[in-house]
Scaffold this active site. Sequence first.
Site, PDB file in Angstrom:
ATOM      1  N   ARG A 229       0.851  -1.179   0.000  1.00 56.25           N
ATOM      2  CA  ARG A 229       0.000   0.000   0.000  1.00 56.25           C
ATOM      3  C   ARG A 229       0.900   1.248   0.000  1.00 56.25           C
ATOM      4  NH1 ARG A 229      -3.630  -2.704  -1.384  1.00 56.25           N
ATOM      5  NH2 ARG A 229      -5.623  -3.051  -0.329  1.00 56.25           N
ATOM      6  N   GLU A 258      -4.192   6.927  -4.962  1.00 56.31           N
ATOM      7  CA  GLU A 258      -4.387   6.375  -6.313  1.00 56.31           C
ATOM      8  C   GLU A 258      -5.710   6.888  -6.915  1.00 56.31           C
ATOM      9  OE1 GLU A 258      -4.131   2.158  -5.613  1.00 56.31           O
ATOM     10  OE2 GLU A 258      -2.035   2.318  -5.000  1.00 56.31           O
ATOM     11  N   HIS A 276      -1.006  -0.015  -9.895  1.00 56.27           N
ATOM     12  CA  HIS A 276      -1.600  -0.983  -8.944  1.00 56.27           C
ATOM     13  C   HIS A 276      -2.130  -2.204  -9.710  1.00 56.27           C
ATOM     14  CE1 HIS A 276      -3.667  -1.447  -4.779  1.00 56.27           C
ATOM     15  NE2 HIS A 276      -3.396  -2.631  -5.321  1.00 56.27           N
TER      16      HIS A 276
HETATM   17  C1  8YV Z   1      -6.356  -5.264  -6.047  1.00 52.88           C
HETATM   18  C2  8YV Z   1      -5.391  -5.189  -3.677  1.00 52.88           C
HETATM   19  O1  8YV Z   1      -5.814  -4.218  -6.773  1.00 52.88           O
HETATM   20  O2  8YV Z   1      -5.762  -7.307  -2.742  1.00 52.88           O
HETATM   21  C3  8YV Z   1      -5.676  -6.109  -2.557  1.00 52.88           C
HETATM   22  O3  8YV Z   1      -5.845  -5.622  -1.421  1.00 52.88           O
HETATM   23  O4  8YV Z   1      -5.126  -4.071  -3.479  1.00 52.88           O
HETATM   24  C4  8YV Z   1      -5.352  -5.713  -5.066  1.00 52.88           C
HETATM   25  O5  8YV Z   1      -5.233  -7.052  -5.197  1.00 52.88           O
HETATM   26  C5  8YV Z   1      -7.725  -4.894  -5.729  1.00 52.88           C
HETATM   27  O6  8YV Z   1      -8.262  -5.493  -4.625  1.00 52.88           O
HETATM   28  C6  8YV Z   1      -8.557  -5.088  -6.971  1.00 52.88           C
HETATM   29  O7  8YV Z   1      -9.865  -5.089  -6.738  1.00 52.88           O
END
Ligand code: 8YV
Length: 317
Positions: A229, A258, A276
């Site tokens: 993050r 983001e 991301h």
């Molecule tokens: C994805 C994420 O970009 O798993 C997570 O917490 O940040 C990523 O895998 C996101 O959840 C896509 O929906």
Amino acid sequence: MIDILLTQPVPEAIDRQLLQLYRVHRLHEAADTAAFLAEHGGAIRAVVTGGAKGLPNAIMDRLPALQLIAISGIGTDAVDLVHAAERGVQVCTTPGVLTDDVADMALGLLIMTLRDLGTGERIVRAGQWGQVNQPLARRVSGIDLGIIGLGRVGHAIAQRAKAFGMSIHYTDHKVQPDSGYHYEADILSLARRCDVLVVAASADQGEALITTEVLQALGPQGYLINVARGRLVDEQALVKALQERVIAGAGLDVFVDEPNVPPALYDLDNVVLQPHRGSATAQTRLAMGEMVLENLKACFSGDPVPNAVQVRTPQYL
Ligand code: 8YV
């Protein structure tokens, strides 16, 4: 039919299944969020969202019938778990299925950053091969790698790193003697000891782990990779450290705000930037979507939600 709310698109195959089973509302397509929630909010019983997107309390509070927040992802930092628990709303994630992809992204960024693949690619595309002198890159094999957060993703990164002959060091909230990797009690000593730091920790605690002090300890030959993050890094301190070559470079898949990236990073050739995309493969997004479907099904059948998260459980990715 049960009403559910999507906050972002899901893979087509998942969307089709959702449409067969539920009345689907799409917040990301609404022109006026407030009007949309005023019209549909009362009926919504589940939200399907992403790890980074989560669900702000301001929206959660407009959904009085909400029973489940199904995160298609692993991070729970963008959902107020305490608030959800107080409301009796369950929260679930999609653990396990995205581990390999995120670890692949970490290694991809690491190699791209140290070997300066972006610059090489730009030189070739610009027809400047033979005209521009690209400095020699940093060798990848055999480096000292420091992993922050030895959870699922951290372990998968270490497993890959072993194949590159890297020495693996880590810090975590607990020592994992069985891992066979070298433990450092804090990030500062990990930074001093390693060539590359990879951030693979959860952001549930919220504070920046990578500070000016850590970047200084990493030093002018050191690199930072972040697949977790953005907020785990003091982004302004990182921009400054890259500009002033306090560290050698960085590979970043995640940012504080983001999709906004600090514009100063665009001009720097010692940073690799990704939007991301850690879990963004067709195969993995499908597997994540299938887990979301299972979680929804369990919730509305009155069964235990298989991937429900507990409030305040410290988790690493
Ligand atoms: C994805 C994420 O970009 O798993 C997570 O917490 O940040 C990523 O895998 C996101 O959840 C896509 O929906």
